[in-house]
Write an enzyme that holds these catalytic residues in place. Structure first.
Site, short mmCIF file in Angstrom:
data_model
loop_
_atom_site.label_atom_id
_atom_site.label_comp_id
_atom_site.label_asym_id
_atom_site.label_seq_id
_atom_site.Cartn_x
_atom_site.Cartn_y
_atom_site.Cartn_z
CB THR A 60 -53.91 34.20 115.53
OG1 THR A 60 -52.88 34.73 116.38
CG2 THR A 60 -53.38 32.99 114.80
CE1 TYR A 108 -47.76 31.18 127.49
CE2 TYR A 108 -47.76 31.96 129.76
CZ TYR A 108 -47.24 32.00 128.48
OH TYR A 108 -46.19 32.84 128.19
CB SER A 114 -47.97 24.81 126.31
OG SER A 114 -48.13 26.21 126.45
CE LYS A 115 -43.26 30.27 125.79
NZ LYS A 115 -42.87 30.61 124.39
CB THR A 129 -43.11 32.99 130.22
OG1 THR A 129 -43.75 33.56 131.36
CG2 THR A 129 -43.54 31.53 130.11
CG ASP A 130 -41.98 35.26 135.04
OD1 ASP A 130 -42.99 34.99 134.34
OD2 ASP A 130 -41.92 36.28 135.76
CD GLU A 131 -47.43 33.17 133.34
OE1 GLU A 131 -48.29 32.27 133.52
OE2 GLU A 131 -47.67 34.22 132.75
#
Length: 328
Positions: free
Chosen positions: A37, A150, A153-154, A125-127
C-alpha cells in the site's frame, strides 16, 4: 530451516526487522506478506530482496486467499507488523483501520492457528493505553483506554490476540512499543516530516502548544527486542518496549532543526489534532528483567544518524513523496 512469516515487511519497521534477522541468522527463511500500500515501500527491501532465503508475497491480511498463499510456505512462526498506523488518517477514515487492524488480525490468527505455528508475535503500540499525566508510566497491567480510531483498532486487535491465547491456548505474544524513528520512515510521521520540510525550508506545522510528550525508540533497538520476544517471549504475555527517551514535540522539532542548522522560525503552530494524547511513557522493566533487553541507541545519537540519512536521501524522498516508487 526455520521459516518466519512477517506481515507488513515492506513497511518501515517490518523491513528493518527482516534485514536485521537475515543478517543475524544466516539459515533463517523469511516470507513477507505485504500488500504494498502507500506506506509499503518496495525500496525498503533493496538490501534483501535478492536474498536466497527471502520471498515476498504480495497480499492483503484481510484476504483469506492471500493469507493461504503465505501459510502454504510452511512457516514456523509469525511476526505481525502489518497495520494502518497513522492517527491523522484514522480520524478521517476510521473504517479502514478497523478492517485492517481488527479483521485482518483475526483472519491471520485463525490461519496461523490452523497451520499450527509455534509462536505468533503481535506488534502493537503504547497508544492503546491512552494518555498519561505528568507523572507515571504505562506498564503491561495498565488498562486499555485508546483515544483515537487508530489506537482503538490496535486495542481491538490486541484483545483478539489475547482471546486466542485464552480460548485456544494459541502461542501468541503481544509487544507494545513507544514511538519508533530512524531512516526509511514514511514521511507522514513526525520526525521525517520535520526533516523533509526543513531541508526544503518549508514551514513545519506543530500541533497545539507543542508540549505533547512522546517516548522515542530507535527502530534498531525495537528489532532487537522483537527478536528476543520471538525466541524467548512467553505465550500469553505482553511486553512493553520503550526507549526511555521522553521529550515534548516542540523540543524534538528544535533538536532536529539544530542538527540541520535551520532556524526555529520555521515552526508554525497549528490547531491541535482531535483526540491528541498529552503524554506517553513506557515502563520497560519487564522485558529488561525477563529477556535481558535494553535500548542501546540514545536519542541524540539516533536523531543525528537519522537526520544524516535523510539529508543524503533526496532521491528516496522524491520517489516516496511523488508516489514514483510504485514500480511493482
Amino acid at each position: 530451516m526455520i521459516s518466519v512469516l512477517v506481515t507488513g515487511g515492506l513497511g518501515f519497521i517490518g523491513s528493518y526487522f527482516i534485514e536485521y534477522m537475515l543478517n543475524k541468522y544466516p539459515s533463517l527463511r523469511i516470507v513477507n506478506l505485504d500488500a504494498a500500500t502507500y506506506a509499503g515501500n518496495p525500496d525498503n527491501a533493496a538490501a534483501f530482496k535478492n536474498h536466497p532465503h527471502y520471498r515476498w508475497i504480495r497480499g492483503d491480511i484481510t484476504n483469506e486467499t492471500d493469507i493461504a498463499k503465505a501459510f502454504a510456505e510452511k512457516v514456523d512462526a509469525v511476526v505481525h507488523f502489518a497495520a494502518e498506523s497513522h492517527v491523522d488518517r484514522s480520524i478521517s477514515a476510521p473504517e479502514q483501520f478497523v478492517r485492517t487492524n481488527v479483521l485482518g488480525t483475526l483472519k491471520l490468527l485463525e490461519a496461523a492457528r490452523q497451520a499450527g505455528v509455534k509462536k505468533f508475535v503481535h506488534i502493537s503500540t503504547d497508544e492503546v493505553y491512552g494518555s498519561l499525566q505528568a507523572e507515571g508510566f504505562f506498564t503491561e497491567d495498565s488498562p486499555l483506554a485508546p483515544n483515537s480510531p487508530y489506537s482503538a483498532s490496535k486495542a481491538g486487535s490486541d484483545l483478539m490476540v489475547r482471546s486466542f491465547f485464552q480460548t485456544y491456548g494459541f502461542p501468541a505474544v503481544i509487544t507494545r512499543c513507544s514511538n519508533n524513528y530512524g531512516p526509511r520512515q514514511f514521511p507522514e510521521k513526525l520526525i521525517p516530516t520535520v526533516i523533509s520540510r526543513a531541508l526544503k525550508n518549508e514551514e513545519i506545522p506543530l500541533y497545539g502548544d507543542g508540549m505533547n510528550v512522546r517516548d522515542w525508540l530507535h527502530v534498531h533497538d525495537h528489532c532487537r527486542a522483537v527478536d528476543l520476544v520471538l525466541r524467548l517471549g512467553k505465550p500469553g504475555e505482553v511486553y512493553n518496549i520503550g526507549g526511555h527517551h521522553e521529550v515534548n514535540n516542540r523540543t524534538l522539532v528544535e533538536m532536529i532543526l539544530d542538527l540541520l542548522g535551520k532556524s526555529h522560525s520555521l515552526i508554525k503552530q497549528v490547531p491541535d489534532r482531535l483526540g491528541h494524547d498529552r503524554r506517553y511513557a513506557i515502563d520497560p522493566s519487564k522485558i529488561y528483567a525477563e529477556l535481558g533487553w535494553k535500548p542501546e541507541i540514545g536519542l541524540k545519537e539516533g536523531l543525528t544518524s537519522t537526520v544524516a540519512w535523510y539529508s543524503q536521501a533526496g532521491e528516496w524522498l522524491y520517489r516516496i513523496e511523488s508516489g514514483k516508487y510504485r514500480f511493482i
